[in-house]
Write a protein that holds these residues in place. Structure first.
Motif, PDB file in Angstrom:
ATOM      1  N   GLU A 125      47.367  90.766  62.964  1.00  6.23           N
ATOM      2  CA  GLU A 125      48.706  91.070  63.494  1.00  6.23           C
ATOM      3  C   GLU A 125      48.614  91.756  64.855  1.00  6.23           C
ATOM      4  O   GLU A 125      49.353  91.432  65.777  1.00  6.23           O
ATOM      5  CB  GLU A 125      49.500  91.951  62.530  1.00  6.23           C
ATOM      6  CG  GLU A 125      50.123  91.205  61.387  1.00  6.23           C
ATOM      7  CD  GLU A 125      51.320  90.344  61.780  1.00  6.23           C
ATOM      8  OE1 GLU A 125      51.734  90.314  62.952  1.00  6.23           O
ATOM      9  OE2 GLU A 125      51.841  89.665  60.882  1.00  6.23           O
ATOM     10  N   ILE A 149      47.459  89.118  67.399  1.00  2.00           N
ATOM     11  CA  ILE A 149      48.556  88.194  67.677  1.00  2.00           C
ATOM     12  C   ILE A 149      49.574  88.860  68.588  1.00  2.00           C
ATOM     13  O   ILE A 149      50.028  88.267  69.578  1.00  2.00           O
ATOM     14  CB  ILE A 149      49.197  87.693  66.364  1.00  2.00           C
ATOM     15  CG1 ILE A 149      48.228  86.749  65.644  1.00  2.00           C
ATOM     16  CG2 ILE A 149      50.542  87.016  66.634  1.00  2.00           C
ATOM     17  CD1 ILE A 149      48.637  86.394  64.215  1.00  2.00           C
ATOM     18  N   HIS A 150      49.932  90.093  68.279  1.00  3.25           N
ATOM     19  CA  HIS A 150      50.873  90.834  69.132  1.00  3.25           C
ATOM     20  C   HIS A 150      50.327  90.966  70.557  1.00  3.25           C
ATOM     21  O   HIS A 150      51.050  90.741  71.535  1.00  3.25           O
ATOM     22  CB  HIS A 150      51.174  92.210  68.544  1.00  3.25           C
ATOM     23  CG  HIS A 150      52.140  92.988  69.375  1.00  3.25           C
ATOM     24  ND1 HIS A 150      53.499  92.817  69.281  1.00  3.25           N
ATOM     25  CD2 HIS A 150      51.933  93.909  70.346  1.00  3.25           C
ATOM     26  CE1 HIS A 150      54.095  93.610  70.162  1.00  3.25           C
ATOM     27  NE2 HIS A 150      53.169  94.286  70.816  1.00  3.25           N
ATOM     28  N   LEU A 207      51.304  79.314  65.199  1.00  2.00           N
ATOM     29  CA  LEU A 207      52.443  80.164  65.530  1.00  2.00           C
ATOM     30  C   LEU A 207      52.734  79.979  67.008  1.00  2.00           C
ATOM     31  O   LEU A 207      51.845  80.173  67.846  1.00  2.00           O
ATOM     32  CB  LEU A 207      52.109  81.634  65.226  1.00  2.00           C
ATOM     33  CG  LEU A 207      53.197  82.658  65.510  1.00  2.00           C
ATOM     34  CD1 LEU A 207      54.391  82.461  64.567  1.00  2.00           C
ATOM     35  CD2 LEU A 207      52.643  84.072  65.377  1.00  2.00           C
ATOM     36  N   ARG A 264      54.995  80.979  70.457  1.00  2.00           N
ATOM     37  CA  ARG A 264      55.582  82.193  71.030  1.00  2.00           C
ATOM     38  C   ARG A 264      57.038  82.365  70.590  1.00  2.00           C
ATOM     39  O   ARG A 264      57.459  83.440  70.204  1.00  2.00           O
ATOM     40  CB  ARG A 264      55.471  82.146  72.553  1.00  2.00           C
ATOM     41  CG  ARG A 264      56.039  83.360  73.240  1.00  2.00           C
ATOM     42  CD  ARG A 264      55.836  83.269  74.759  1.00  2.00           C
ATOM     43  NE  ARG A 264      56.257  84.481  75.390  1.00  2.00           N
ATOM     44  CZ  ARG A 264      55.571  85.616  75.395  1.00  2.00           C
ATOM     45  NH1 ARG A 264      54.404  85.679  74.787  1.00  2.00           N
ATOM     46  NH2 ARG A 264      56.040  86.683  75.994  1.00  2.00           N
ATOM     47  N   TRP A 274      57.221  83.574  67.085  1.00  2.00           N
ATOM     48  CA  TRP A 274      56.841  84.992  67.016  1.00  2.00           C
ATOM     49  C   TRP A 274      58.000  85.868  67.490  1.00  2.00           C
ATOM     50  O   TRP A 274      58.303  86.886  66.880  1.00  2.00           O
ATOM     51  CB  TRP A 274      55.590  85.215  67.863  1.00  2.00           C
ATOM     52  CG  TRP A 274      55.163  86.634  67.956  1.00  2.00           C
ATOM     53  CD1 TRP A 274      54.506  87.357  67.003  1.00  2.00           C
ATOM     54  CD2 TRP A 274      55.366  87.522  69.052  1.00  2.00           C
ATOM     55  NE1 TRP A 274      54.285  88.630  67.445  1.00  2.00           N
ATOM     56  CE2 TRP A 274      54.810  88.760  68.706  1.00  2.00           C
ATOM     57  CE3 TRP A 274      55.960  87.374  70.307  1.00  2.00           C
ATOM     58  CZ2 TRP A 274      54.843  89.852  69.546  1.00  2.00           C
ATOM     59  CZ3 TRP A 274      56.008  88.458  71.146  1.00  2.00           C
ATOM     60  CH2 TRP A 274      55.443  89.680  70.765  1.00  2.00           C
ATOM     61  N   ARG A 286      60.839  86.529  64.946  1.00  2.00           N
ATOM     62  CA  ARG A 286      60.567  87.332  63.738  1.00  2.00           C
ATOM     63  C   ARG A 286      61.429  88.557  63.692  1.00  2.00           C
ATOM     64  O   ARG A 286      61.685  89.242  64.612  1.00  2.00           O
ATOM     65  CB  ARG A 286      59.092  87.771  63.729  1.00  2.00           C
ATOM     66  CG  ARG A 286      58.137  86.680  63.448  1.00  2.00           C
ATOM     67  CD  ARG A 286      56.755  87.257  63.481  1.00  2.00           C
ATOM     68  NE  ARG A 286      55.768  86.290  63.043  1.00  2.00           N
ATOM     69  CZ  ARG A 286      54.497  86.586  62.900  1.00  2.00           C
ATOM     70  NH1 ARG A 286      54.066  87.787  63.126  1.00  2.00           N
ATOM     71  NH2 ARG A 286      53.662  85.678  62.507  1.00  2.00           N
TER      72      ARG A 286
END
Length: 182
Positions: A115, A118-119, A174, A176, A179, A182
């Motif tokens: 996570e 990914i962030h 995933l 952008r 994401w 979310r």
């Protein structure tokens, strides 16, 4: 590149971590679905660490192993790593892979580390797409990818000759925009 979560410090592996890195990579249950074998040596670990880029996220065609380290205590404990590869042909596209020391599996460290990465890729590095794939028999990693809300893109049925047998790969991704929603 350095990231921190509630429990983890995340940055490229260091030479001081080569032995711990090699130790968990040699575990049969760890190596089973990975590209290396149980004979992964200290010299292999040292070479991988020495040859990887040291700053930021990888450039096109490069891979970097980011160590996942426990933040508690005075001694840094390597619990696993996340591989980040920048696609050589597609801009702003990254592939991720994760490996955890068996002694630290089941504690949520893989999800927490992924996570954060990914962030970092999406928010700070402008990634367009992140992909992960796993052997269809590796239910733990498939569950992890679903828990991270990666979208299942499909199966490559018996499309990978791997360690002497045809295997099926499950691909997840995933974007952008996904994401951001979310």
């Amino acid at each position: 590149m350095h990231l921190a979560t509630e429990r983890l410090d995340i940055s490229p592996l260091t030479a001081a971590e080569a032995q711990a890195f090699a130790d968990y990579r040699r575990e049969p249950d760890v190596a089973r679905y990975q590209s290396w074998h149980t004979d992964f040596s200290l010299a292999d670990a040292e070479a991988l660490i020495r040859e990887q880029p040291r700053l930021g996220f990888p450039a096109a065609g490069e891979w970097v192993q980011y160590g996942l380290r426990l933040r508690s205590g005075t001694v840094s404990t390597l619990v696993g790593d996340v591989a980040v590869g920048a696609d050589a042909a597609q801009p702003d596209t990254y592939e991720l892979g994760v490996t955890l020391d068996p002694r630290h599996q089941g504690s949520g460290y893989a999800a927490e580390g992924l996570e954060a990465i990914i962030h970092g890729l999406m928010a700070d590095h402008g990634a367009h797409r992140i992909v992960m794939q796993g052997d269809a028999r590796n239910t733990a990693v498939l569950t992890l990818m679903r828990r991270l809300d990666l979208r299942h893109e499909g199966s490559v049925v018996e499309g990978d000759w791997f360690k002497g047998e045809w295997t099926t790969l499950e691909r997840f991704a995933l974007l952008r925009r996904e994401w951001q929603a979310r």
